[in-house]
Design a protein around this motif. Sequence first.
Motif, PDB file in Angstrom:
ATOM      1  N   THR A  95       0.835  -1.203   0.000  1.00 30.54           N
ATOM      2  CA  THR A  95       0.000   0.000   0.000  1.00 30.54           C
ATOM      3  C   THR A  95       0.871   1.254   0.000  1.00 30.54           C
ATOM      4  O   THR A  95       0.519   2.254  -0.630  1.00 30.54           O
ATOM      5  CB  THR A  95      -0.974   0.047   1.198  1.00 30.54           C
ATOM      6  OG1 THR A  95      -0.251   0.159   2.429  1.00 30.54           O
ATOM      7  CG2 THR A  95      -1.876  -1.162   1.240  1.00 30.54           C
ATOM      8  N   THR A 155       1.822   1.951  -3.528  1.00 32.57           N
ATOM      9  CA  THR A 155       0.759   2.221  -4.497  1.00 32.57           C
ATOM     10  C   THR A 155      -0.156   3.367  -4.076  1.00 32.57           C
ATOM     11  O   THR A 155      -0.730   4.046  -4.936  1.00 32.57           O
ATOM     12  CB  THR A 155      -0.112   0.967  -4.720  1.00 32.57           C
ATOM     13  OG1 THR A 155      -0.601   0.490  -3.455  1.00 32.57           O
ATOM     14  CG2 THR A 155       0.696  -0.139  -5.393  1.00 32.57           C
ATOM     15  N   ARG A 195       6.505   8.394  -0.969  1.00 32.93           N
ATOM     16  CA  ARG A 195       6.749   7.308  -1.930  1.00 32.93           C
ATOM     17  C   ARG A 195       8.044   6.577  -1.584  1.00 32.93           C
ATOM     18  O   ARG A 195       9.118   7.184  -1.557  1.00 32.93           O
ATOM     19  CB  ARG A 195       6.847   7.863  -3.352  1.00 32.93           C
ATOM     20  CG  ARG A 195       7.114   6.783  -4.406  1.00 32.93           C
ATOM     21  CD  ARG A 195       7.370   7.405  -5.768  1.00 32.93           C
ATOM     22  NE  ARG A 195       7.655   6.389  -6.772  1.00 32.93           N
ATOM     23  CZ  ARG A 195       8.870   5.883  -7.014  1.00 32.93           C
ATOM     24  NH1 ARG A 195       9.916   6.319  -6.300  1.00 32.93           N
ATOM     25  NH2 ARG A 195       9.045   4.967  -7.940  1.00 32.93           N
ATOM     26  N   VAL A 245      -4.334  -4.215  -3.710  1.00 35.51           N
ATOM     27  CA  VAL A 245      -3.276  -3.346  -4.232  1.00 35.51           C
ATOM     28  C   VAL A 245      -2.792  -3.733  -5.616  1.00 35.51           C
ATOM     29  O   VAL A 245      -2.145  -2.927  -6.291  1.00 35.51           O
ATOM     30  CB  VAL A 245      -2.091  -3.262  -3.237  1.00 35.51           C
ATOM     31  CG1 VAL A 245      -2.453  -2.384  -2.061  1.00 35.51           C
ATOM     32  CG2 VAL A 245      -1.655  -4.634  -2.770  1.00 35.51           C
ATOM     33  N   GLU A 246      -3.102  -4.948  -6.078  1.00 38.29           N
ATOM     34  CA  GLU A 246      -2.752  -5.296  -7.451  1.00 38.29           C
ATOM     35  C   GLU A 246      -3.513  -4.411  -8.437  1.00 38.29           C
ATOM     36  O   GLU A 246      -3.090  -4.250  -9.585  1.00 38.29           O
ATOM     37  CB  GLU A 246      -3.023  -6.788  -7.720  1.00 38.29           C
ATOM     38  CG  GLU A 246      -4.472  -7.163  -7.993  1.00 38.29           C
ATOM     39  CD  GLU A 246      -5.323  -7.315  -6.739  1.00 38.29           C
ATOM     40  OE1 GLU A 246      -6.471  -7.791  -6.860  1.00 38.29           O
ATOM     41  OE2 GLU A 246      -4.831  -6.968  -5.639  1.00 38.29           O
ATOM     42  N   GLN A 271      -4.017  -1.202  -7.866  1.00 40.53           N
ATOM     43  CA  GLN A 271      -3.578   0.178  -7.630  1.00 40.53           C
ATOM     44  C   GLN A 271      -2.184   0.467  -8.187  1.00 40.53           C
ATOM     45  O   GLN A 271      -1.663   1.556  -8.009  1.00 40.53           O
ATOM     46  CB  GLN A 271      -3.607   0.479  -6.129  1.00 40.53           C
ATOM     47  CG  GLN A 271      -4.952   0.247  -5.467  1.00 40.53           C
ATOM     48  CD  GLN A 271      -6.075   1.019  -6.123  1.00 40.53           C
ATOM     49  OE1 GLN A 271      -5.890   2.157  -6.547  1.00 40.53           O
ATOM     50  NE2 GLN A 271      -7.248   0.409  -6.210  1.00 40.53           N
ATOM     51  N   VAL A 272      -1.593  -0.508  -8.859  1.00 37.24           N
ATOM     52  CA  VAL A 272      -0.246  -0.336  -9.418  1.00 37.24           C
ATOM     53  C   VAL A 272      -0.283   0.640 -10.582  1.00 37.24           C
ATOM     54  O   VAL A 272      -1.171   0.583 -11.440  1.00 37.24           O
ATOM     55  CB  VAL A 272       0.320  -1.692  -9.878  1.00 37.24           C
ATOM     56  CG1 VAL A 272       1.627  -1.497 -10.658  1.00 37.24           C
ATOM     57  CG2 VAL A 272       0.557  -2.608  -8.679  1.00 37.24           C
ATOM     58  N   THR A 273       0.680   1.556 -10.608  1.00 37.65           N
ATOM     59  CA  THR A 273       0.860   2.479 -11.722  1.00 37.65           C
ATOM     60  C   THR A 273       2.337   2.517 -12.099  1.00 37.65           C
ATOM     61  O   THR A 273       3.172   1.870 -11.446  1.00 37.65           O
ATOM     62  CB  THR A 273       0.408   3.908 -11.362  1.00 37.65           C
ATOM     63  OG1 THR A 273       1.359   4.475 -10.437  1.00 37.65           O
ATOM     64  CG2 THR A 273      -0.986   3.916 -10.748  1.00 37.65           C
ATOM     65  N   THR A 290       4.702   3.193  -9.189  1.00 34.39           N
ATOM     66  CA  THR A 290       5.000   2.208  -8.146  1.00 34.39           C
ATOM     67  C   THR A 290       6.491   1.893  -8.197  1.00 34.39           C
ATOM     68  O   THR A 290       7.055   1.713  -9.277  1.00 34.39           O
ATOM     69  CB  THR A 290       4.162   0.937  -8.370  1.00 34.39           C
ATOM     70  OG1 THR A 290       2.769   1.286  -8.346  1.00 34.39           O
ATOM     71  CG2 THR A 290       4.442  -0.101  -7.291  1.00 34.39           C
ATOM     72  N   THR A 307      10.261  -3.472  -7.331  1.00 35.81           N
ATOM     73  CA  THR A 307       9.781  -4.398  -6.307  1.00 35.81           C
ATOM     74  C   THR A 307      10.429  -5.766  -6.423  1.00 35.81           C
ATOM     75  O   THR A 307      10.578  -6.303  -7.526  1.00 35.81           O
ATOM     76  CB  THR A 307       8.249  -4.560  -6.422  1.00 35.81           C
ATOM     77  OG1 THR A 307       7.627  -3.280  -6.274  1.00 35.81           O
ATOM     78  CG2 THR A 307       7.705  -5.502  -5.368  1.00 35.81           C
ATOM     79  N   LEU A 320       2.689  -5.146 -11.995  1.00 34.81           N
ATOM     80  CA  LEU A 320       3.926  -4.380 -12.152  1.00 34.81           C
ATOM     81  C   LEU A 320       4.446  -4.468 -13.580  1.00 34.81           C
ATOM     82  O   LEU A 320       4.891  -3.469 -14.161  1.00 34.81           O
ATOM     83  CB  LEU A 320       4.985  -4.895 -11.179  1.00 34.81           C
ATOM     84  CG  LEU A 320       4.731  -4.679  -9.685  1.00 34.81           C
ATOM     85  CD1 LEU A 320       5.673  -5.536  -8.856  1.00 34.81           C
ATOM     86  CD2 LEU A 320       4.875  -3.209  -9.303  1.00 34.81           C
TER      87      LEU A 320
END
Length: 302
Positions: free
Chosen positions: A156, A159, A178, A219-220, A222-224, A227, A230, A253
């Motif tokens: 979270t 994202t 961030r 949260v999958e 909400q990825v942009t 992000t 990772t 991602l």
Amino acid sequence: MKRIALALLLAAALPLSQAAPKVLPLWPEGVPGAKPALGPERFENGRVSNISEPTITVYGPAVDRQNGTAVIICPGGGYVRESFQREGEQYATWLSTLGVTSFVLKYRLQEFGHPAPLQDVLRAVRLVRSKAAEFHVRADRIGVMGSSAGGHLAATAGTLFDNPLGRTGAQLDAVSARPDFLMLMYPVITMDGPAVHTGSRKALIGGAPSAETVQLMSVEKQVTKDTPPTLLIHTQEDKSVPVENSIMFYQALTRAAVPAEMYLFEHGAHGMGMKPGLGTASNWPRRAEEWLRERGLLDAVR
């Protein structure tokens, strides 16, 4: 495996830049939505629960290896408790041998629910970044690592770092929250579908959350492109949080062209931490070290 065990032994022996971990309050001006009636925290078998005063515990790097990288560590525990020793202190000890400064986060849980944990992890990033010089870390080398539900919390942060729910009106809200990278250990990711960890979902967003909240905290979804890079680590044997959680996040991602690396191991039950004897899964710290090194995060400060 022998190398990892040796690293842990060395971690206990190496002098750190701080003689003992320092505990700092996350909200010295007052915890948002404080609940003083909750009573004292409970600490048993290395796990803490009933948290009303979030903190960060600072673990300095080995003196001769300090590189300016910082990692905020979110222990797991289903948003009900936190495995502070196994998924907090042990990781910090290992990271110290790599020259990394660690901050083990003690965040609010089911007694508060969403968005309190999000506020806590974003506040931790803002606090560390605002005091980067004091902590001898670089403001552009601050990562978040989390396990299980702590992995969800870390995700979270990666994202929802600009989401209004993560702000409280404090002056520190002006500092970027961030993270610069994420390290996710067998993370809870989705709040919907067959791969959901129902315990984490209920503890965080309740038994009857709105469709909007489920969407936001999956949260999958909400990825942009913003992000951060990772690293994901999971196992086939994980029966508590299915491996599909990591796979879904990795796919998101990839679609967003975010640099990502994922290691899926055969052996290792949920919550394996740094447990030896799990075949190749016990070598994950070596894979993580390689990833950190490849990204330049273990390079010496210039």
